[in-house]
Design an enzyme around this catalytic site. Sequence first.
Site, PDB file in Angstrom:
ATOM      1  CG  ASP A 184      21.335 -28.733   2.979  1.00  0.00           C
ATOM      2  OD1 ASP A 184      20.429 -29.258   2.286  1.00  0.00           O
ATOM      3  OD2 ASP A 184      22.331 -28.198   2.487  1.00  0.00           O
ATOM      4  CD  GLU A 195      36.809 -27.490  -4.378  1.00  0.00           C
ATOM      5  OE1 GLU A 195      36.953 -26.458  -3.731  1.00  0.00           O
ATOM      6  OE2 GLU A 195      37.385 -28.565  -4.088  1.00  0.00           O
ATOM      7  CB  SER A 244      37.884 -24.742   2.989  1.00  0.00           C
ATOM      8  OG  SER A 244      39.290 -24.707   2.966  1.00  0.00           O
ATOM      9  CG  HIS A 274      30.665 -33.293   7.468  1.00  0.00           C
ATOM     10  ND1 HIS A 274      31.225 -32.724   8.580  1.00  0.00           N
ATOM     11  CD2 HIS A 274      29.872 -32.339   6.925  1.00  0.00           C
ATOM     12  CE1 HIS A 274      30.786 -31.480   8.695  1.00  0.00           C
ATOM     13  NE2 HIS A 274      29.968 -31.214   7.709  1.00  0.00           N
ATOM     14  CE  LYS A 304      32.511 -21.198  -1.633  1.00  0.00           C
ATOM     15  NZ  LYS A 304      32.806 -22.343  -0.888  1.00  0.00           N
TER      16      LYS A 304
END
Lengths: 477, 126
Positions: free
Chosen positions: A96, A207, A376, A400, A476
Amino acid sequence: MSQEYPLQRESEFSWRIDPSGKMRVPGIIYADETLIREMDDKVFEQLCNVASLPGIVQAAYAMPDAHWGYGFPIGGVAAFDPDLGGVVSAGGVGFDISCGVRALRTGLSIEEIEPVKKQLVDALFRQVPVGVGSTGRIHLNDKGMTAMLKGGARWAVEQGFGEPGDLERIEEKGCMAGADPGEVSARARKRQQDEMGTLGSGNHYLEVQRVAEIYDPRIATAFGLRENDAVVFIHCGSRGLGHQIGTEFLKYMVLVASRHGIELPDRELACAPINSELGQAYLGAMRAGINCALANRQIITHLTRQVFADVLPKADLTLIFDVSHNTCKLESHPVAGRQRKLYVHRKGATRAFGPGNPEIPETLRAVGQPVLIGGSMGTESHILAGSEQGAGLSFNSACHGAGRAMSRHRATKLWRGRSVVDELAERGILIRSPSMRGVAEEAPGAYKDVRAVVDAAEKAGLAKKVARMEPRLCIKG
Amino acid sequence: MGLRGYGQTMAQAFEQVALALTATVTELDRVAPQQRVDIDCECADPELLLVDWLNALIYEMATRKLLFSRFEITIEGGRLDASAWGEMVNRSRHRPAVEVKGATYTALQVAQQENGDWLAQCIIDV
């Protein structure tokens, strides 16, 4: 604590593995004692493997959120000197490419969001494509794709997605130089053609969060953050295009490593000399992948602004910053008193330039670069600032995210998606996802304690804590 | 996410790994084997061939928006010829949990075991 790897404690928050065997430099891990004890031995094994790659400079580093990855540990940092046979590794960047986090102020307090939060989360879930099989509304032909791969977020702004002012607050000012769209295959382009402006799945999300606590008022003011502000975090990357570039170059590098005289301790560490045709081709393609990720987050920002304009017309979404945490970038760093141009791999690690660095936008230069740490869903996210010491510690890199504490499989045995959503809703956190199994795999308990991770990053000197955010709304895949 | 398949032949083990790939995304029995896609790849090293095979499938899943539930593979002299049957992703019926990014070379193994069965495994990035 590792039985197999001789970890030496250098300070309260730094651990060292001395070079042995094929290692050319030491491995250094920044973590507190609990995080170190909970780290899989595989992290140390992978760090030692990275330390054995040609042309590596100073040390192979692991951030406090390090966990077992593919080839490199996730949370790994390594710099290579092209003039000393240094390499670039497709595995060291990962599938990614330029996955990262963008944070936006909304100009609203959380109290202004609360009365319309259900309407807002439903509108975001409708407007921002998320999850497997979702497609964006932009379909690029080959010419458009090439322009996007060259221009990144700058291209997106030219197409009407967002404002020119946004670019100032993106790494590389929104456009990665040196991208070579000619090195991006037809298959990679095809994989991307319907995916511009999509979030993806797995741990990617959008979010709306509440600024719950300010740790450093001076830097928070410079970042435009106040307690109880509503902010938006967007976590996603270069989508199918990046995945395909990673897949293809990993294979090329595996096949020709021995021809370059490189002995791979793990095939996933496949790499090529920076000064080789393959190394340069990968760098050109990977930089195009960075531009794809920057354009993608820019388009999602535009969609988010449209939703806010409908639901909360008072909102004014402005960028705090945009960071990428899967990259390889050419940077100048002091090594033993001398500035050197190095190719710094950060795999699941955030660049964290300290105050005064010319790469930081002028308006933020006095306080350091914003370092955006996504937690999370259901726990918390953090904003840190790059520190002065960071240059000497980790080539200006920090953690990160929280880092997974268990496998997806184990998470689905422990939690059910529906009950995770219901429990979070009871705490006022609204989740929207097309897949309840996906939610279970991403349950908050499947992650490490993000606060322990950022505390260790700060205490090790990698970055300074600025603010803590709690999620209120989350979409998500 | 780790995938592992066993079979009496290498080809069967590769078919089992492909079923496991779909199972990471959705329940296998929810995917109807309606549409056929033919895939071939070539590589002398069986382990690299496994990665090629999975990445070819991942590419077809991504670009055609398909999920597969039935596979037929032959492997001869480093050449793999496969047919895969599946259907378009239906988000409300399949509830796909993750999107697969690519097959990795981590924990990669293709080997015949003592009892004669074949094992094929690798880790995929999701």
